[in-house]
Design an enzyme around this catalytic site. Structure first.
Site, mmCIF file in Angstrom:
data_model
loop_
_atom_site.group_PDB
_atom_site.id
_atom_site.type_symbol
_atom_site.label_atom_id
_atom_site.label_comp_id
_atom_site.label_asym_id
_atom_site.label_seq_id
_atom_site.Cartn_x
_atom_site.Cartn_y
_atom_site.Cartn_z
ATOM 1 C CB SER A 119 1.881 -6.084 -4.827
ATOM 2 O OG SER A 119 3.400 -6.145 -5.042
ATOM 3 C CG ASP A 130 1.744 3.001 -2.148
ATOM 4 O OD1 ASP A 130 1.241 3.634 -0.394
ATOM 5 O OD2 ASP A 130 3.169 3.553 -2.526
ATOM 6 C CG ASP A 132 2.060 0.264 -7.666
ATOM 7 O OD1 ASP A 132 1.584 1.372 -6.846
ATOM 8 O OD2 ASP A 132 2.316 -0.754 -7.160
ATOM 9 C CG ASP A 184 2.529 4.917 -6.623
ATOM 10 O OD1 ASP A 184 1.696 6.166 -5.420
ATOM 11 O OD2 ASP A 184 3.176 4.094 -5.745
ATOM 12 C CE LYS A 248 5.982 -7.460 -2.230
ATOM 13 N NZ LYS A 248 5.934 -6.850 -3.313
ATOM 14 C CE1 TYR A 257 9.969 -6.158 -3.034
ATOM 15 C CE2 TYR A 257 9.487 -3.134 -2.979
ATOM 16 C CZ TYR A 257 9.010 -4.476 -3.197
ATOM 17 O OH TYR A 257 7.588 -4.991 -4.046
#
Length: 557
Positions: A119, A130, A132, A184, A248, A257
């Site tokens: 995202s 978070d 990513d 992450d 979302k 989700y």
């Protein structure tokens, strides 16, 4: 693609609807043989190239304002902090890569590169979400060193906290916080060094980078490649991002989700939105939201959702097999295929089960029905993404409760992730375990508020249970779920790290009635992933007059 063509009242359709081979309904405008063919943004021509009216643009602006209240985007200050954190992570990585080169006596011609995926790369960022990220490393740096030497370097950094490695995951990952920002971090190792002056981010977009690469690196690096391809394949990135934000928000609030539980994950929702953007390239935000629900309520799920042609093979690359239901029995059995656009093409929804497909279809249908009310001024947009009423959802009046307890944050993150990854097995055994019983998994994890100081970390997960007379249930029926629970406990007990964290974790399974739900599940919890929860009803009439509750199961390991 195959789905029922939309009504023609607003859309000027061509003689066939988006390549389905179905005739346009009577009254549609005919296409002149000498008319200029519309541009293609996917595997078919658009359904319409009609542009938004002033009224529709105004409606989109109003919807953006409403969405900003319920699902706010990250602030400029928050984004600036995230960029600073990413730069700091890049410095840490570069320093470690240099140290590895010196230790091996290697004259490194290139360093590692931190890139964003998911995202964040797509430009849909919420406060507190978070980041990513992916570390793309040169050939002399191994995955083993990443999870040992680099991990130790992170743990020694005073600005790093909550650092948890999960090297055994399908896509191995390190979870951490850097200056309070959750990250992450994935790892991919290049097979060959790049030529001097060649841009790393551009180089990894070429399929050639996958030649001889290990499978874990391919899965990790394709997170970056897929996000990049999505942005390339949509006609209007701003409209795509706004629509994805709404979807979302809706999917999270409606409890659908979660890739790991068999619903759709973030990349799948992005792919679905991108396909709608291709079909309606000139539509504005509110129009695209409308078409999103109409498209997938009507979609023929025996056909995959794809953004571009699937590349079957690339010269010189062996062992990378793209999704192909004609040659793979496993691929043929996928229930709701949504295919990634980068080689090798993969189905992002392979975890979907009969249970989660039923729920997803129900939610697409509900979303479309509410959107039609919005169009007729009989509802507002908030109603579309009202939170799903877990704990007050008739006919579900019983719940299977799973409580994961741990003595340390690291043991909790790892064991909770392991239990969550196996829940689909439990879902499958439960659905056929008792005549007339239907289940509804809840992807939410509720923070346990326990007075037990020994088990400081914990969360609760719930599965709704309903007993339907028209499907074989009856008053006085005896229900015993223990066989399914024992089978699930045996699967969970195969956790590879159970000896490492011996006596530091525990799993409790029990059934509860709606009127006896634990207090932590009924209170709004600021640590929960979803904001807001509908109030519960006090319904003291159980679905069955006689219900043999399985005893509380405490797994001995």
């Amino acid at each position: 693609m195959s789905f029922t063509p939309p009504e023609v009242s607003k859309d000027t359709a061509s003689s066939t609807a988006a390549g389905t081979g179905q005739n346009t309904p009577t009254g549609a405008a005919s296409t002149r043989s000498d008319a200029k063919e519309p541009a293609r943004f996917g595997i078919t021509h658009p359904i319409t190239t009609q542009e938004a009216t002033e009224a529709e643009v105004l409606a989109s602006e109003m919807l953006k304002q409403e969405l900003e209240i319920d699902f706010p985007r990250e602030t400029a200050q928050g984004l600036a902090k995230r960029e600073e954190v990413l730069q700091e992570l890049q410095r840490i990585i570069s320093e470690w890569i240099s140290e590895e080169g010196r230790a091996q006596g290697v004259e490194a011609s290139m360093s590692a590169k931190i890139v964003t995926v998911g995202s964040y790369r797509l430009g849909v960022v919420q406060p507190g979400s978070d980041i990513d990220t992916l570390c793309i490393a040169p050939p002399h740096v191994t995955r083993e060193a990443f999870f040992t030497v680099f991990l130790k370097k992170l743990e020694q950094n005073p600005h790093v906290s909550d650092c948890v490695p999960i090297p055994g995951a399908y896509t191995p990952i390190i979870k951490l916080k850097l200056r309070g920002v959750s990250i992450d971090l994935l790892f991919a190792r290049l097979v060959r060094s790049l030529d001097d002056g060649k841009d790393l981010e551009e180089a990894v977009k070429d399929d050639e980078v996958l030649r001889d690469m290990d499978d874990k690196s391919v899965r990790c690096i394709n997170g970056y490649r897929v996000a990049d391809r999505i942005l390339q394949l949509v006609p209007n990135q701003d409209a795509f991002r706004e629509t994805l934000r709404f979807v979302k928000c809706w999917a999270k609030r409606r409890g659908i989700y979660s890739n790991v539980l068999g619903f759709f994950g973030g990349i799948t929702w992005a792919l679905l939105v991108a396909r709608v953007c291709q079909l309606y390239p000139n539509y504005c935000f509110s129009q695209l939201v409308n078409r999103f629900f109409r498209t997938y309520d009507q979609w023929n799920w025996s056909k995959p959702v794809v953004l571009c042609e699937i590349v079957e093979s690339v010269a010189g690359i062996v062992g990378q097999k793209p999704w192909n239901p004609k040659t793979s029995l496993a691929d043929k059995q996928h229930l709701m295929p949504v295919i990634t656009p980068a080689f090798p093409a993969m189905n992002s929804t392979h975890n979907v089960t009969d249970t989660t497909k039923r729920i997803l279809l129900d939610e697409f249908r509900r979303g479309y029905e509410v959107v039609k009310k919005v169009e007729n001024n009989k509802a507002d947009w908030k109603e579309v993404h009202n939170p799903f009423p877990f704990f007050s959802n008739d006919p579900f009046k019983h719940y299977l409760c799973l409580e994961v307890l741990a003595k340390s944050a690291e043991a909790h993150v790892k064991f909770c992730g392991w239990v969550e990854s196996k829940l689909r097995i439990l879902h499958k055994t439960l659905e056929g375990a008792v005549s007339g019983m239907m289940i509804h998994p809840n992807p939410e994890q509720y923070e346990l508020r326990s007075a037990d100081t020994e088990w400081e970390w914990g969360c609760g997960m719930f599965i709704e249970l309903a007993f339907l007379g028209d499907q074989g249930s009856y008053v006085g029926q005896t229900v015993d779920l223990r066989p399914s629970l024992h089978q699930f406990a045996e699967v969970v007990s195969t956790w590879a790290e159970k000896e490492t964290y011996n006596s530091e974790f525990k799993l409790k399974l029990k059934t509860v009635k709606r009127t006896r739900l634990p207090e932590y599940a009924l209170k709004i919890n600021p640590q929960r992933r979803r904001r807001g929860l509908a109030s519960t009803k006090d319904d003291r009439q159980p679905a069955l007059r006689v219900l043999k509750q399985p005893e509380e199961l405490k797994c001995p390991w």
